[in-house]
Design an enzyme around this catalytic site. Structure first.
Site, short mmCIF file in Angstrom:
data_model
loop_
_atom_site.label_atom_id
_atom_site.label_comp_id
_atom_site.label_asym_id
_atom_site.label_seq_id
_atom_site.Cartn_x
_atom_site.Cartn_y
_atom_site.Cartn_z
N GLY A 270 0.84 -1.10 -0.11
CA GLY A 270 0.01 -0.17 0.11
C GLY A 270 0.84 1.32 -0.10
CG ASN B 7 -5.40 1.82 -7.11
OD1 ASN B 7 -4.65 1.94 -6.12
ND2 ASN B 7 -6.57 1.25 -6.88
CG ASP C 262 -0.19 2.08 -5.90
OD1 ASP C 262 -1.23 1.70 -5.85
OD2 ASP C 262 0.67 1.66 -4.94
#
Ligand code: MRU
Length: 353
Positions: free
Chosen positions: A50, A247, A237
């Site tokens: 993440g 992402n 991201d």
């Protein structure tokens, strides 16, 4: 079910403490990492994952490197830190938070003695972690205002407490919406190939008592088409200057399906995920991971041996599919360019002297 009661990533007694996310949902295992190389391996192997979480973890990794260095001059310590930073940068290429946190921590490595530099590095890493939690809470408050009453929200991957230092980005909005009585149910994409939705998001939501329904990625269009989804909410991201968003793989398909079915598509990410040095999503590096992640499911091989495999870990959603980008500073609507610049500037002013 086991409970998570502390931050996903933290510094404790000279070690970096983090949850081994590869073991969830079956076991809640806390790692106590003592050296920067092991921390880098934890990022590469996605024990911690993440975008904001790997940024904070890498910053603490530099603190580990600073404390392990036997350098007796500030110059020698800085050289050791630069080498550690290079190793940490090489772990994963897509999330810009990793690079931003490393640069920021190195930039704070000031002092007249090696011990002062060591203290400055740790203090900056701690600030990065604390700010991430504040940002997530702010995004939750702002993002929840976008939800209608009785919302059914669809999310992809895990952009929750596990993907951040705490609380989460997309899941932060869902948490805040749930607390405000606006969220009725969450549809959770399983998120092939590594199942962050099934393993991590489902675990987090269940812990908070938020009603969820797990679906495979291929079912999302079905529910969108039937009018059963009020909003799609995902993390990011890296966000380019024009609002294109990288992402988790599968996000782009979801965004196209959302637009086709007139369902709002929200991206929730802190300003540390915005990369104004990149004009559009075409320039975002996309991580390619091991073929075994695709040829196996739950540890069991499901494809013929030797089959050709592609495994891009992320995709880019062009900005035209995005209804709004929620940051800790503001909810940004299209055209995104000016709003993204203003959010980053507002953030820098807050951090400034
Ligand atoms: O490969 P991962 O699990 O690190 O990918 C994570 C995602 O794509 C998340 O959606 C993103 O990092 C946002 S996390 C708040």
């Amino acid at each position: 079910m086991v409970e998570r009661r502390e931050r996903t990533v933290s510094w404790r007694d000279g070690r970096v403490r983090l949850i081994d996310q590869t073991r969830l949902p079956h076991e809640l295992v806390w790692l106590e990492i003592e050296d920067e190389r092991t921390l880098g391996e934890a990022i590469r192997e996605m024990r911690v994952r993440g975008a904001p979480a790997i940024g904070a973890a890498a910053a603490f990794g530099l603190a580990l490197a600073a404390h392990a260095s036997s350098a007796t001059t500030v110059e020698a310590l800085r050289a050791d830190l630069a080498a550690a930073a290079d190793r940490l940068r090489a772990t994963r290429p897509t999330a810009v938070n990793l690079f931003g946190a490393i640069d920021r921590t190195l930039g704070a490595a000031a002092g007249k003695t090696p011990d002062e530099v060591r203290a400055a590095v740790l203090a900056e890493a701690q600030r990065i972690a604390d700010e991430d939690v504040e940002a997530c809470l702010a995004m939750g408050r702002l993002g929840a205002t976008l939800l209608p009453d009785q919302a059914t929200v669809l999310t992809h991957c895990n952009a929750g407490a596990l993907a951040t230092v705490d609380y989460g980005t997309a899941l932060g909005v869902i948490r805040a919406g749930w607390q405000a009585g606006k969220v009725r149910r969450v549809l959770v994409d399983e998120t092939r190939p590594l199942l962050q939705g099934a393993r991590l998001t489902a675990w987090e939501l269940a812990q908070d008592g938020i009603p969820l329904t797990l679906i495979t990625d291929t079912m999302a269009g079905h529910f969108l088409h039937r009018g059963e989804v009020s909003a799609v909410i995902v993390g990011a991201d890296r966000i380019a200057a024009n609002g294109d968003v990288a992402n988790k793989i599968g996000t782009y398909s979801l965004a196209v399906l959302a637009k086709e079915n007139a369902v709002p598509f929200y991206v929730v990410a802190p300003t540390s995920t915005i990369d104004l040095s990149i004009a559009s999503g075409d320039q975002i590096p996309i991580e390619e991971r091991r073929p075994e992640e695709v040829t196996a499911f739950g540890g069991r091989t499901v494809a013929p041996s030797g089959v050709a495999v592609a495994n891009p870990a992320f995709d880019v959603t062009p900005h035209r599919y995005i209804t709004a980008i929620v940051t800790e500073v503001a909810v940004i609507r299209p055209p995104f360019e000016d709003g993204l610049r203003a959010a980053v500037a507002a953030r820098s002013r807050k951090d400034g002297p």
